[in-house]
Design an enzyme around this catalytic site. Structure first.
Site, PDB file in Angstrom:
ATOM      1  N   CYS A 121       0.850  -1.194   0.000  1.00 29.82           N
ATOM      2  CA  CYS A 121       0.000   0.000   0.000  1.00 29.82           C
ATOM      3  C   CYS A 121       0.876   1.231   0.000  1.00 29.82           C
ATOM      4  O   CYS A 121       1.611   1.464   0.950  1.00 29.82           O
ATOM      5  CB  CYS A 121      -0.921   0.009   1.213  1.00 29.82           C
ATOM      6  SG  CYS A 121      -1.939   1.482   1.328  1.00 29.82           S
ATOM      7  N   PRO A 261      -1.212 -13.396 -23.795  1.00 28.60           N
ATOM      8  CA  PRO A 261      -0.946 -13.964 -25.126  1.00 28.60           C
ATOM      9  C   PRO A 261      -2.052 -13.640 -26.123  1.00 28.60           C
ATOM     10  O   PRO A 261      -3.225 -13.916 -25.891  1.00 28.60           O
ATOM     11  CB  PRO A 261      -0.871 -15.471 -24.839  1.00 28.60           C
ATOM     12  CG  PRO A 261      -0.380 -15.556 -23.429  1.00 28.60           C
ATOM     13  CD  PRO A 261      -1.030 -14.395 -22.721  1.00 28.60           C
TER      14      PRO A 261
END
Length: 274
Positions: A121, A261
């Protein structure tokens, strides 16, 4: 300064950042089995004796993390602004002691904040909204990437995730050249920390042509950190947020999401993409 090297795949016996625990599986509740879990520990970055930030991180490549965080947060402008990095393990975590030049330390004291982070964070502890956005010099247009080589890079990404391959619990950040070759990278339970580790490694390597590839989504801070370190192209496996797109547009960074891909979504500055 501690030596920083690109991460490479190791055998499970050599892997740092993971350990085995006894667990119970659904189909064998009466028989404990060992399983690999990623380590997550508090890591304090201490500049010239003053604690600046505590982040939850995987305890590996911490010298790279310290350098990359210092660069991406604008604490330093080059690795030469850091004179030494030393690790001090403790009962409750790890202190990374960073010796800054006097000029950079004076600048840090003016903007210092105490920030205790959850996993990756980067906003926790910021005192004012204006502190979230740092001024970034617009990036030049010197890079290009052919998407035909993206699948090659994606196929190599797990090479820098030995802990992730054992545990399924880490994010990856890698530097890929224009031919899609993965030159090096890092992993961490926190996506911001993984990116900082990569940026720290890149600062010590002769990697100029290419792009950043991350296994996570692209938040505004991932964009901001990438641009602060001079990288012109960021590929994210997942989506980008609206604020990430706004920041990328403003600082001339080419942001690409859903980098998978056969697929890619170009959000900003497509002139670098072929």
């Amino acid at each position: 300064m501690s030596q920083i090297k690109p991460s490479r795949l190791s055998s499970s016996a050599e892997i740092r950042g993971a350990r085995q625990l006894d667990v119970l599986q659904r189909h064998k509740l009466a028989e404990p089995q060992q399983d690999w879990l990623a380590e997550e520990v508090p890591v304090a970055l201490v500049y010239n004796g003053i604690s600046h930030v505590v982040m939850m991180a995987t305890p590996k490549d911490l010298a790279a993390f310290a350098l990359g965080f210092s660069l991406s947060e604008g604490i330093i402008s080059s690795p030469q602004d850091i004179y030494a990095i030393e690790m001090t393990p403790g009962c409750n975590g790890i202190e990374v002691n960073i010796e800054l030049s006097s000029r950079r330390f004076a600048g840090l004291k003016e903007r210092r904040r105490a920030m205790a982070g959850r996993t990756g964070c980067g906003v926790c502890g910021i005192e004012q909204l204006d502190d979230i956005f740092r001024p970034i010099t617009p990036l030049p247009f010197t890079q290009a990437f052919n998407l035909e080589h993206l699948d090659t890079a994606l196929a190599q990404l797990k090479q820098v995730q030995p802990v992730g391959q054992l545990t399924g619990c880490t994010h990856a950040a890698a530097w890929i050249n224009p031919e899609g070759e993965l030159l090096g990278g890092c992993e961490d339970v926190g996506r911001h920390v993984a990116l900082d580790k990569l940026l720290g490694i890149r600062a010590k390597q002769p990697w100029q042509q290419g792009a950043v590839l991350v296994s996570s989504r692209a938040s505004y801070e991932m964009v901001q950190k990438t641009a602060m370190c001079g990288a012109e192209i960021l590929f994210a496996v997942s989506a980008a947020t609206t604020l990430a797109v706004e920041v990328a547009e403003r600082c001339n960074l080419t942001l690409v999401g859903f980098s998978k891909p056969g697929r890619a979504t170009v959000y900003t500055h497509p002139q670098r993409i072929k």
